[in-house]
Design an enzyme around this catalytic site. Sequence first.
Site, short mmCIF file in Angstrom:
data_model
loop_
_atom_site.label_atom_id
_atom_site.label_comp_id
_atom_site.label_asym_id
_atom_site.label_seq_id
_atom_site.Cartn_x
_atom_site.Cartn_y
_atom_site.Cartn_z
N ALA A 122 0.84 -1.20 0.00
CA ALA A 122 0.00 0.00 0.00
C ALA A 122 0.87 1.25 0.00
O ALA A 122 1.35 1.68 1.05
CB ALA A 122 -0.94 -0.01 1.20
N PRO A 126 -5.07 8.57 -2.99
CA PRO A 126 -5.95 9.26 -3.93
C PRO A 126 -5.28 10.43 -4.65
O PRO A 126 -5.55 10.69 -5.82
CB PRO A 126 -7.10 9.74 -3.03
CG PRO A 126 -7.15 8.73 -1.93
CD PRO A 126 -5.72 8.35 -1.68
N ARG A 262 -11.63 -20.08 -39.56
CA ARG A 262 -12.63 -19.20 -40.17
C ARG A 262 -12.35 -19.07 -41.67
O ARG A 262 -11.22 -18.80 -42.08
CB ARG A 262 -12.57 -17.82 -39.51
CG ARG A 262 -13.45 -16.76 -40.13
CD ARG A 262 -14.91 -16.98 -39.82
NE ARG A 262 -15.68 -15.81 -40.18
CZ ARG A 262 -17.02 -15.79 -40.19
NH1 ARG A 262 -17.71 -16.87 -39.85
NH2 ARG A 262 -17.66 -14.69 -40.52
N GLU A 357 2.14 -0.37 -11.60
CA GLU A 357 3.60 -0.53 -11.43
C GLU A 357 4.37 0.53 -12.22
O GLU A 357 5.49 0.29 -12.69
CB GLU A 357 4.06 -1.93 -11.84
CG GLU A 357 3.60 -3.04 -10.94
CD GLU A 357 4.33 -3.10 -9.61
OE1 GLU A 357 5.29 -2.34 -9.44
OE2 GLU A 357 3.91 -3.89 -8.75
N THR A 359 3.20 4.02 -14.80
CA THR A 359 2.61 4.22 -16.13
C THR A 359 3.68 4.22 -17.20
O THR A 359 4.88 4.36 -16.93
CB THR A 359 1.85 5.55 -16.20
OG1 THR A 359 2.81 6.62 -16.04
CG2 THR A 359 0.79 5.65 -15.11
N GLU A 361 4.26 6.53 -19.19
CA GLU A 361 4.91 7.84 -19.16
C GLU A 361 6.03 7.87 -18.11
O GLU A 361 7.10 8.44 -18.33
CB GLU A 361 3.88 8.92 -18.87
CG GLU A 361 2.89 9.17 -20.02
CD GLU A 361 1.87 8.06 -20.17
OE1 GLU A 361 1.29 7.93 -21.27
OE2 GLU A 361 1.62 7.32 -19.19
#
Length: 375
Positions: A122, A126, A262, A357, A359, A361
């Site tokens: 943790a 936010p 297919r 983990e 982004t 960026e």
Amino acid sequence: MQFSNEHQLIKEAAEQFANQHLVNNSEHWAQAGALPESLFHDLGAQGFMGILLPDSFGGANLDYQAYALILEGLAYGDAACSTLVSVHNSVGTLPIYHYGTHEQQSLFLPGCASGKQIAGFALSEPQAGSDAAAIKTKAEKVGNEYIINGAKQFITAGKSAHLMIVIATLDDHHHTAFIVPTNTPGYIVDKVEKKMGQEAAETVALRFENCRVPESYRLGEEGQGLKIALSQLEAGRIGIASQALGIASRAFDCANQYAKERHTFGQSLNEHQHIAFLLAEMATRLEAIRSLIWRTAVAKDAGQPVKQLAAMAKLFASENAEWICRQAIQIHGGYGYLQDFPVERLYRDVRVTSIYEGTSEVQKMIIARSLSEHA
């Protein structure tokens, strides 16, 4: 790619476990929004819950190459399962192994390695995701206890985990790590989030209200919290890159098989040049992902710095895995958009790999800084 005999056996074991336990149950677990507790006992029996831990604590004592192979194999069967296994084996247990006292290691690691206990992590809040230093959860030292107050967000296994590595601040700037058993009064699951994919890997919002943790559960020294948290992210990124590879491999196999079966305009789909070329590019990208992950894992096992490589592997794997899953849907046509076909769920499952983990960026920032430092 050539593997040692040991790594080949590990690869086959992970694939066999996925085919026997995960593939046929994945959709049911997604609808239920949870993984069964017995699954983690089965994973523990295979050594998959203590991959990087020594045998003195009940671990499998394997290397990062094995870790990557196991995560890839599990993700092929079920992305949610691989997420919990990745978090548990990296940022969940490794902080205790690398920074914990012998008493802490002896108390928590055997249960984690057996799958009887699940460990979580943790850090995010936010208002503080990628900016880890901006966390506001506070710990106050009172006697021989710490009292934790605050909120955490996007926490994997926050409800089902038995222990959580929590990063909080002392005096607003000394980030410190704590081992918090989830049955501790004041550890509150505020909300189980509803997500786009990986529904069986619960993601929760946590709240800490006067959560009292004994001083003996502080992990490392006061002020070491960010160091402890960030030092394990390389392992986490190898794991998520491997997860992305496993999901994309399953999507490719589904698309390749569908293209054989297919028929349109008098021939199978894979006889149409555009589809054949698309499958060729998908297969090529899969091998490129696998090679970069393997190079990173080999370097990590050799004790070499892999901050840049791990960021590259996570970036390249997650972005290309999503592309592969998207193309798998395209090859299926309208059927790929239906929940009756696995590629629909695989696309939703893979999307988050370029977010958690770190982004894409953030990975680019890490790579760019590394290039600048070594220019």
